[in-house]
Design a protein around this motif. Structure first.
Motif, mmCIF file in Angstrom:
data_model
loop_
_atom_site.group_PDB
_atom_site.id
_atom_site.type_symbol
_atom_site.label_atom_id
_atom_site.label_comp_id
_atom_site.label_asym_id
_atom_site.label_seq_id
_atom_site.Cartn_x
_atom_site.Cartn_y
_atom_site.Cartn_z
ATOM 1 N N LEU A 147 -11.630 -20.631 25.306
ATOM 2 C CA LEU A 147 -11.196 -20.547 23.916
ATOM 3 C C LEU A 147 -11.475 -19.172 23.326
ATOM 4 C CD1 LEU A 147 -12.209 -23.957 22.278
ATOM 5 C CD2 LEU A 147 -10.000 -23.260 23.188
ATOM 6 N N GLY A 148 -12.304 -18.385 23.994
ATOM 7 C CA GLY A 148 -12.698 -17.095 23.451
ATOM 8 C C GLY A 148 -13.979 -17.232 22.658
ATOM 9 N N ARG A 149 -14.774 -16.176 22.629
ATOM 10 C CA ARG A 149 -16.082 -16.236 21.986
ATOM 11 C C ARG A 149 -16.003 -16.617 20.507
ATOM 12 N NH1 ARG A 149 -20.764 -14.042 23.839
ATOM 13 N NH2 ARG A 149 -19.577 -12.838 25.376
ATOM 14 N N VAL A 152 -6.087 -23.119 16.965
ATOM 15 C CA VAL A 152 -6.518 -21.942 16.210
ATOM 16 C C VAL A 152 -6.424 -20.690 17.076
ATOM 17 C CG1 VAL A 152 -8.478 -20.863 15.029
ATOM 18 C CG2 VAL A 152 -8.005 -23.298 14.696
ATOM 19 N N ARG A 153 -6.794 -20.797 18.336
ATOM 20 C CA ARG A 153 -6.692 -19.648 19.246
ATOM 21 C C ARG A 153 -5.262 -19.147 19.331
ATOM 22 N NH1 ARG A 153 -4.641 -18.249 23.638
ATOM 23 N NH2 ARG A 153 -3.676 -20.307 23.845
ATOM 24 N N ALA A 154 -4.309 -20.092 19.416
ATOM 25 C CA ALA A 154 -2.909 -19.713 19.545
ATOM 26 C C ALA A 154 -2.373 -19.059 18.276
ATOM 27 C CB ALA A 154 -2.071 -20.943 19.905
ATOM 28 N N GLY A 167 -9.524 -26.186 18.361
ATOM 29 C CA GLY A 167 -9.837 -24.804 18.682
ATOM 30 C C GLY A 167 -8.737 -24.117 19.458
ATOM 31 N N GLU A 168 -8.080 -24.855 20.339
ATOM 32 C CA GLU A 168 -6.959 -24.267 21.093
ATOM 33 C C GLU A 168 -5.803 -23.925 20.168
ATOM 34 O OE1 GLU A 168 -4.140 -22.954 23.752
ATOM 35 O OE2 GLU A 168 -6.346 -22.990 23.837
ATOM 36 N N ILE A 218 -13.716 -18.313 18.738
ATOM 37 C CA ILE A 218 -13.295 -19.705 18.532
ATOM 38 C C ILE A 218 -14.367 -20.666 19.033
ATOM 39 C CG2 ILE A 218 -11.509 -21.409 19.011
ATOM 40 C CD1 ILE A 218 -10.556 -19.105 17.306
ATOM 41 N N ARG A 256 -16.517 -22.115 25.675
ATOM 42 C CA ARG A 256 -16.349 -20.842 26.372
ATOM 43 C C ARG A 256 -15.828 -21.067 27.780
ATOM 44 N NH1 ARG A 256 -15.646 -16.279 25.904
ATOM 45 N NH2 ARG A 256 -17.387 -15.209 26.881
ATOM 46 N N LEU A 285 -10.286 -15.185 10.273
ATOM 47 C CA LEU A 285 -10.945 -16.242 11.035
ATOM 48 C C LEU A 285 -12.396 -16.412 10.585
ATOM 49 C CD1 LEU A 285 -11.005 -18.300 13.342
ATOM 50 C CD2 LEU A 285 -11.595 -16.417 14.895
ATOM 51 N N GLU A 343 -3.768 -16.765 16.645
ATOM 52 C CA GLU A 343 -4.116 -15.340 16.729
ATOM 53 C C GLU A 343 -4.421 -14.759 15.336
ATOM 54 O OE1 GLU A 343 -0.953 -13.414 18.821
ATOM 55 O OE2 GLU A 343 -1.596 -14.197 20.772
#
Length: 502
Positions: free
Chosen positions: A110-112, A339-341, A336-337, A114, A106, A349, A343
């Motif tokens: 990475l967002g909650r 996967v975040r990209a 994780g980065e 992810i 966090r 997810l 979207e």
């Protein structure tokens, strides 16, 4: 607050049955069962800072991990020789490490969803199971608690400087250094963090006053640790380090594709191809997925490598997967980065995370039974690493303790065929002594003390053999050597001193 609790619940759901496990007979015998007289004393909470980690085996051992030893003292004070209390502490420490992994992800934006996904992977990952299920594996879960807490405090200080954040960072770094030697790389991870993930903070910290303050604090803490227990000769030669470099590849393979699990292994029994596939996949995904923050992926990869560097530089060749806990956090950060990209839709997810977590949990539950008792542990050791002399020794010792001496001797022979091994000759001698083969026993004990001159029990057993052969002067000399080499509180010292006084 709900997410860290969910991660902790997931850890107990996956690893909770290990609380009912027993001891494995490897290291936990030396660290807990044979050291119970020391651990059961409340004063040992501070006395652990005055002795080596493997004190029962070697009072001058290079490992110095008083925080881990102190945790054993706390367990012993309420659990004694009952293994369940130690296992409960292990699972609780692993749950704390998982929750802190979530906080770190966090912190790195990475967002909650992810961050939670990454922490759940940590909670259920089968390759990291030894950190929860094997009592001596708490070396790495306790280290992860202190290192992750220190890293998070550093990151928050880089975002919003404060004396509290600095003190918290330095305090946890000190605790980490007194937990395990590999914590020494944390300052390098912190420098990589601000250089890659927080470039604005990097510009500020480049100033001599700001960076110099952290450097002085790190150096002072490291010096205190070194003076507390210097360990000369603890590092291998350059050739041995080069031989360990494949761990940087196989380690990532274990994290991404845990297809061959083992309680421990030698390098020749560890698959290389999953690591090659994992590194290629990480590089290609970083290149082709739009919107990836390359700096964050690079930070994750750098943390993975840096946390593995002390393992590469460690003497010996044993591969222990619980050491991957901190490196895995770096690898999961990088993944994780990506996967975040991507979207992904929230439903997609959630389904993907659920599928991966459940698959990992199933593998973990199936594998973790290897830590149930010494027999299961030894069998899994040989099956997972047939080229390991230690694995065959463990299985041989288990057979010997069950009275199956013929199968024990077969495993000891297999161990010796793979190379010189400590204690094997001593155990063969014990079988020979029980069978009245005193000449053979003396020959095996001579081989043991030649290879392992610090092993007190071998000298004590040699004294027994020599007394049986009426060679009293030689027997007394062997018993004196046993008393000299045994720790002050070891039963061998007392027995040898008594026999020598006859």
């Amino acid at each position: 607050m709900a997410a860290p609790v969910l991660v902790a619940v997931a850890v107990f759901a996956v690893h909770g049955r290990s609380i009912a496990f027993g001891f494995t007979g490897l290291d936990d015998r030396d660290l807990i069962l044979d050291d119970q007289a020391f651990l059961a004393q409340p004063s040992s909470l501070w006395r652990v800072f005055g002795r080596s980690y493997m004190h029962v085996v070697d009072s001058g051992h290079v490992y110095y991990r008083p925080m881990v030893s102190a945790s054993y003292v706390l367990d012993a004070l309420w659990s004694g020789v009952n293994p369940h209390g130690y296992h409960l502490t292990n699972v609780a420490l692993y749950a704390a490490a998982g929750a802190l992994a979530y906080a770190l992800f966090r912190t790195l934006a990475l967002g909650r969803p992810i961050a939670l996904a990454g922490a759940l992977v940590v909670a259920a990952h089968p390759a990291l199971a030894p950190a929860a299920a094997w009592i001596p594996g708490r070396n790495d879960s306790l280290l992860a608690v202190f290192v992750l807490a220190s890293w998070i405090a550093f990151a928050r200080d880089a975002q919003r400087p404060s004396r509290w954040h600095k003190a918290t960072h330095c305090g946890f770094f000190a605790l980490a250094l007194f937990t395990k030697e590999s914590a020494v790389v944390l300052p390098l991870v912190c420098v990589a963090h601000v250089a890659l993930a927080q470039p604005d903070a990097w510009m500020r910290l480049r100033r001599p006053r700001a960076l110099g303050g952290f450097a002085l604090a790190w150096a002072a803490i490291a010096l205190v640790r070194v003076f507390a227990h210097p360990a000369p000769g603890a590092f291998p030669a350059a050739g041995e380090i080069l031989a360990h470099l494949p761990l940087l590849v196989t380690g990532l393979g274990k994290v991404v594709l845990p297809v061959r699990l083992s309680v421990f292994a030698v390098p020749e029994d560890v698959l290389l191809w999953p690591g090659v596939v994992a590194w290629l996949a990480l590089g290609i995904a970083t290149w082709v997925v739009p919107g990836v923050r390359v700096r964050v992926v690079t930070l994750g990869a750098a943390a993975f490598v840096l946390f593995l560097v002390p393992i590469v530089a460690l003497p010996g060749s044993l591969v222990l997967d619980q050491r991957l806990l901190l490196p895995a956090c770096g690898a999961i950060l990088a993944a994780g980065e990506i996967v975040r990209a991507l979207e992904l839709d929230a439903g997609v997810l959630a389904a993907a995370v659920a599928a991966v977590t459940m698959a990992f949990a199933a593998l973990t539950v199936a594998f973790e039974g290897a830590y149930r008792d010494p027999a299961a542990f030894a069998r899994e050791a040989v099956e997972g690493s047939p080229h390991s002399a230690l694995a065959h020794f463990c299985l041989g010792r288990e057979y010997q303790e069950r009275g199956d001496d013929d199968r024990a001797l077969a495993e000891y022979d297999a161990a010796l065929a793979l190379g010189p091994s400590e204690v094997v000759h001593n155990n063969i001698a014990v079988i020979a002594m029980a069978r009245g083969l005193w000449v053979e026993a003396e020959r095996e004990l001579a081989r043991e003390v030649a290879f392992n001159p610090g092993y007190a029990r071998a000298y004590y057993n040699l004294g027994i053999v020599l007394r049986h052969e009426a060679r009293m002067d030689e027997a007394c000399a062997a018993e004196r050597r046993a008393a000299e080499r045994a720790p002050d509180d070891d039963v061998v010292r007392r027995e040898a001193a008594r026999d020598c006084a006859r």
